[in-house]
Scaffold this active site. Structure first.
Site, short mmCIF file in Angstrom:
data_model
loop_
_atom_site.label_atom_id
_atom_site.label_comp_id
_atom_site.label_asym_id
_atom_site.label_seq_id
_atom_site.Cartn_x
_atom_site.Cartn_y
_atom_site.Cartn_z
N ALA A 60 8.27 -71.32 -19.66
CA ALA A 60 7.75 -70.50 -20.77
C ALA A 60 7.04 -69.25 -20.26
CB ALA A 60 6.88 -71.32 -21.71
N ARG A 84 11.40 -55.99 -15.00
CA ARG A 84 12.05 -54.95 -15.82
C ARG A 84 11.28 -53.63 -15.70
NH1 ARG A 84 14.13 -59.25 -19.42
NH2 ARG A 84 12.12 -59.50 -20.46
N SER A 139 11.97 -73.35 -16.51
CA SER A 139 12.32 -72.49 -17.65
C SER A 139 13.10 -73.22 -18.73
CB SER A 139 13.13 -71.28 -17.16
OG SER A 139 13.12 -70.27 -18.15
N CYS A 187 9.89 -77.84 -26.17
CA CYS A 187 9.76 -78.16 -27.59
C CYS A 187 11.06 -78.72 -28.15
CB CYS A 187 9.41 -76.91 -28.38
SG CYS A 187 8.23 -75.85 -27.55
N ASP A 237 -0.44 -72.73 -21.93
CA ASP A 237 -1.19 -73.95 -22.24
C ASP A 237 -2.44 -74.16 -21.39
OD1 ASP A 237 0.94 -74.31 -23.91
OD2 ASP A 237 1.49 -76.31 -23.16
N ASN A 273 5.00 -67.49 -24.61
CA ASN A 273 5.96 -66.40 -24.44
C ASN A 273 5.34 -65.04 -24.70
OD1 ASN A 273 9.06 -66.88 -23.97
ND2 ASN A 273 8.25 -68.73 -24.92
N TYR A 318 10.64 -60.13 -54.04
CA TYR A 318 11.04 -60.95 -55.18
C TYR A 318 12.51 -60.83 -55.51
CZ TYR A 318 11.72 -62.51 -59.94
OH TYR A 318 12.22 -63.13 -61.05
#
Lengths: 578, 578
Positions: free
Chosen positions: A13, A24, A41, A45, A295, A317, A440
């Protein structure tokens, strides 16, 4: 300047997210992830869905959305990130900026220097303080090894009965996983007074319990596990609680987790009394070269203003990206959380954000609760279904403190909760909820959406127009104590009321709301009136009529018959309008 | 003090809501609703579902959630509200505080004095400026009379072909209603360049068009209706556009509405040039004894800061309650809207809030667009499906300006849009979206939810990391112009890329992203590279690798192959990963 090295401890995570973000933005950085496991990785969950069979293959939990396995090789080739698996971080030498590592395969030690260190050490599952948990049929749900072992037992037909200890999210998910797909006779045991105790208040929780039991899961709350006793034969065992013995072929404990702050604490970094690493908004620990997230940290709760531990893959994340940005020289902050939560329990979805009523009271708020049961879309739209939402607000400031809900339509429920999160985070009021703009169209919402209705209801309570009784108070004073001084005034149509009148006689009076103005004389003046309809809307209207006529000794039962029935307090009639 | 009288002109949506709220708070007030129609308090937004048959009975649109007809008698008995139907408000005498009424049955006039007046006069449908619209088979969708007449024609089998003029929400809903259930051959015609022109930008709109066409509706955009010509026989007619003749047995025009401000304007109240009544935050008109709300007013747009007309049943309901509170002596405000919108078009949902890219540009923003296509829940969860979201942000301030999306899972989409509305309304930034807390569980969201991914993508664009090309630009320069100077670099796996390589030869180069680092030499140095994957994620990674290697003449095609295919720009292969 020498090439900067970032070392990340923990490769699930947060770790991979931070690593990839750094690469990056700064392809020139040397980024190394270290993990003691061989699996990295993965989507932890997803374990209940792997166990249930919804996800057929463990590799799906380790793959990208484009079906590539997130192996060390993948991180090297596709992301330029180095990975050292089966490698434990033993200690941090902060002065020398060096991490001491142990290679678990060879049991050799080595050092790895860092410019930036990221602690993504996750959480540790809590252990029940009872004997017998070392039995090979007792599992936790903390990693893919557990997942594989549990599924293997199920798949080979070795499990007829299971006991799940702990009725939090993972306990509920595992109860569904083992019973729904595998047909295992399943019990769910919790020491708390109801399921999902940290998240839900009692009435919504009882709706979930009711659903679990409808789907064949036995739910034992307020029950303490004393011991797990090995059976004499075939590997089965017995879970002994303070109330009963439960035989099982499989026991799963899911009694929460705590932050894994060992490495940080031993290195002299600031941790909370619960062991969570303390970080600033940029997610730096008390050593600015060391970041932490996921965590293993605690975060600010927007409602209480206090630190809390909220282990969620989503936070990990988002925090991973923030750490990556900051290490790469940018500026990103994590400001806190309202504890947004969702879980699917069979066909029911549960979602919440902010504080429960119970938590709000113990935090010292003068908390007020509103409960609304309403269609999740236009009431004339064919697929409409009743959604239950409860709101917690502060009486004096009218601030929103929390929202929770239960619905068969999970996306519709989670969407509603998410829409309230920004209001909670920014200290919005009930008026903000009443006026919240909800897109709506009849297939998706009511013209006066349930969220707006919830705000309206809370306003009416705070302003003293709506004087309410909680369904559990109704259960106690009407159904259990059955005091003759109390009469239920059912303002629905006679067809809906008939079975109740039959069951409760003089104590259940039926006067439809639209005829109430003409029939005020028929009301007993010396009794307390509990005004009831199917959801609480017509009974509110009736309550106001009573009060306008000087009948002050009346209350509106929140959520009406729908709440009482969904929570399993009472079941009489079969044919019910909403 | 004499008994206060509130007169409400218009008894649909806002009128009844205001009336009931006043009576609940002030049972001593005399509240009278006046309406020229005999039908009152109906859910006009439900008309397409009545026509389609999803709602079987017109009375469902006039009933409460507990199945009572909202007739004048119901309002009298259940709510204490007097109702005068078939009664037109002719004029307001503000000095004397008197409303002049005409009883339409008897054509007699009378006066009704008021202490407070509420204008809930709604909107008027726009009329196309073309001959032939008075034909009895040409309808609008403005009230239950239209609805009943259209359904009657369909039910008796009198309609084989229908032409819907206007591809806004109602046009799209009616296209579905007549074609899906009744099997009518249907055309949808609009003068704009794409469907839902006020709400969507071109790429998402083309996804909707593609879906309409898949479901058998012919879509003719950029096409102007010139004339409706009666046929020689059996009542059929011909819709003549600037491009073709369309034969039809039924023509429906749905070309927007405008605020009905006549009564207000004639009474000297402030109205906008478009005829919308101007109100303050308490929804008072320029005469403090006269309130107005719903479709007849204009409201503040939170993004532009300007008044706009936004006729929605949801706004009308919320505004009705606010007016009720204020007339009853309370204090409530309506602060504006971001134009939240949702519509279901066959199996596709569309939702939006804030400004489209086009609208943002014409409002003078330096608008930037991000497009993300991602699973609407954990990518390993079996029911996951791709959702498309587009975000519009302001380059300089990084403010969120608008969001729009298309998805097969309507609740999941609408929930995402609703979650962003509070950010839009409070001038949130892309960072607020990146960090937005979304309740996480694999059945409902990704750990990095599509909303967060959308914020991240916009950040990466604003920060210059992600240099993007819009799918329509790709269509023009690669598919249409087919310039030899441009090469598509497909960084997916070979199985996905193969049909494209086959179709486009040298112009479609396949180098999987995870092998790109080793194969940079294989890239043409003198061409412009359009980097492509299935969604835009791997291609972003590849783009960064190219730029790190000094290859600056490359762009990332936003939304990747998924966007191009969903928008119907290209269709080659059958087997596609996401």
């Amino acid at each position: 300047m020498a090439r900067q090295r970032v070392v990340i401890v923990g490769a699930v995570a947060l770790g991979p997210k931070a690593a990839c973000r750094i690469k990056r933005l700064r392809p020139d950085f040397d980024v190394v992830m270290v993990d003691q496991d061989q699996y990295i990785s993965y989507g932890g969950c997803g374990i209940p869905y792997y166990v249930s069979g919804d996800v057929s293959d463990l590799s799906a939990l380790m793959s990208t959305s484009f079906h590539m396995l997130r192996t060390p090789e993948f991180f090297e080739k596709a992301k330029g990130v180095r990975v050292m698996t089966r490698t434990r971080a033993e200690a941090i030498d902060r002065r020398r900026k060096v991490l001491r590592l142990r290679r678990l395969e060879t049991q050799t030690e080595e050092e790895l220097s860092y410019d930036y260190l990221v602690l993504a050490t996750g959480s540790v599952p809590n252990t029940l303080p009872v004997p017998g948990l070392d039995h090979p049929r007792v599992f936790r749900v903390s990693n893919l090894h557990d997942a594989a072992a549990i599924k293997e037992m199920l798949a080979k037909g070795a499990v007829g009965r299971a006991v799940i200890i702990g009725a939090g999210a993972i306990g509920c998910e595992m109860a569904e996983a083992v019973s729904d797909m595998w047909g295992v006779e399943t019990c769910l045991v919790d020491i708390a007074s109801h399921v999902l105790p940290g998240v839900l208040d009692s009435v919504p929780a009882r709706m979930v319990s009711e659903h679990l039991q409808e789907r064949g899961v036995a739910v034992y709350t307020e029950e303490t596990v004393r011991e797990v006793i090995p059976g004499s034969e075939d590997g089965s065992l017995t879970v002994r609680t303070d109330k009963r013995d439960l035989d099982a072929d499989l026991v799963i404990t899911a009694v929460g987790v705590r932050p894994n702050g060992r490495l940080a604490r031993e290195a002299g970094l600031l941790v909370t009394p619960r062991g969570g690493i303390v970080v600033n908004e940029r997610l730096q620990t008390s050593d600015p070269w060391i970041y932490a997230g996921g965590d293993c940290i605690e975060v600010m709760h927007h409602i209480t203003g206090k630190l809390f531990h909220f282990p969620q893959g989503s936070l990990a994340n988002r925090q991973g990206r923030i750490i990556g940005t900051n290490i790469a020289g940018g500026h990103a902050t994590f400001e806190g959380s309202v504890g947004s939560f969702a879980v699917k329990v069979f066909d029911l979805a549960v979602a919440a954000a902010g504080l429960s009523f119970k938590a709000a009271c113990s935090e010292g708020f003068d908390a007020v609760q509103a409960l609304v049961i309403q269609a999740d879309r236009a009431h004339f739209y064919p697929t409409q279904d009743l959604m239950t939402l409860a709101l917690v607000v502060d009486r004096r400031t009218r601030r929103l403190l929390g929202i929770q809900g239960v619905s068969r339509n999970g996306d519709a429920l989670v969407g509603r909760i998410n829409a309230v999160v920004p209001l909670l985070a920014r200290h919005g009021t009930v008026e903000d909820l009443s006026n919240l703009e909800v897109a709506y169209s009849p297939p998706f919402a009511s013209a006066m959406d349930i969220l707006n209705a919830l705000g309206n209801t809370a306003e009416n309570i705070l302003d003293g127009h709506n004087v309410t009784m909680d369904p559990e108070d109704f259960e106690r004073c009407f159904l259990q104590e059955a005091s003759p001084e109390v009469v239920c005034l059912d303002v629905r149509g006679p067809r809906n009321a008939a079975p109740f009148v039959e069951a409760f006689g003089d104590r259940w009076l039926n006067i439809p709301q639209e005829t109430l103005a003409e029939r005020l004389d028929a009301l007993p003046k010396d009794k307390r009136l509990l005004v009831m309809c199917n959801s609480g809307v017509r009974s509110y209207e009736a309550l106001l009529q009573l009060r306008a006529a000087g009948l002050e000794n009346a209350v509106n039962v929140q959520g009406g018959v729908a709440a009482i029935k969904k929570a399993g307090m009472l079941s009489l009639d079969k044919d019910e309008d909403t």
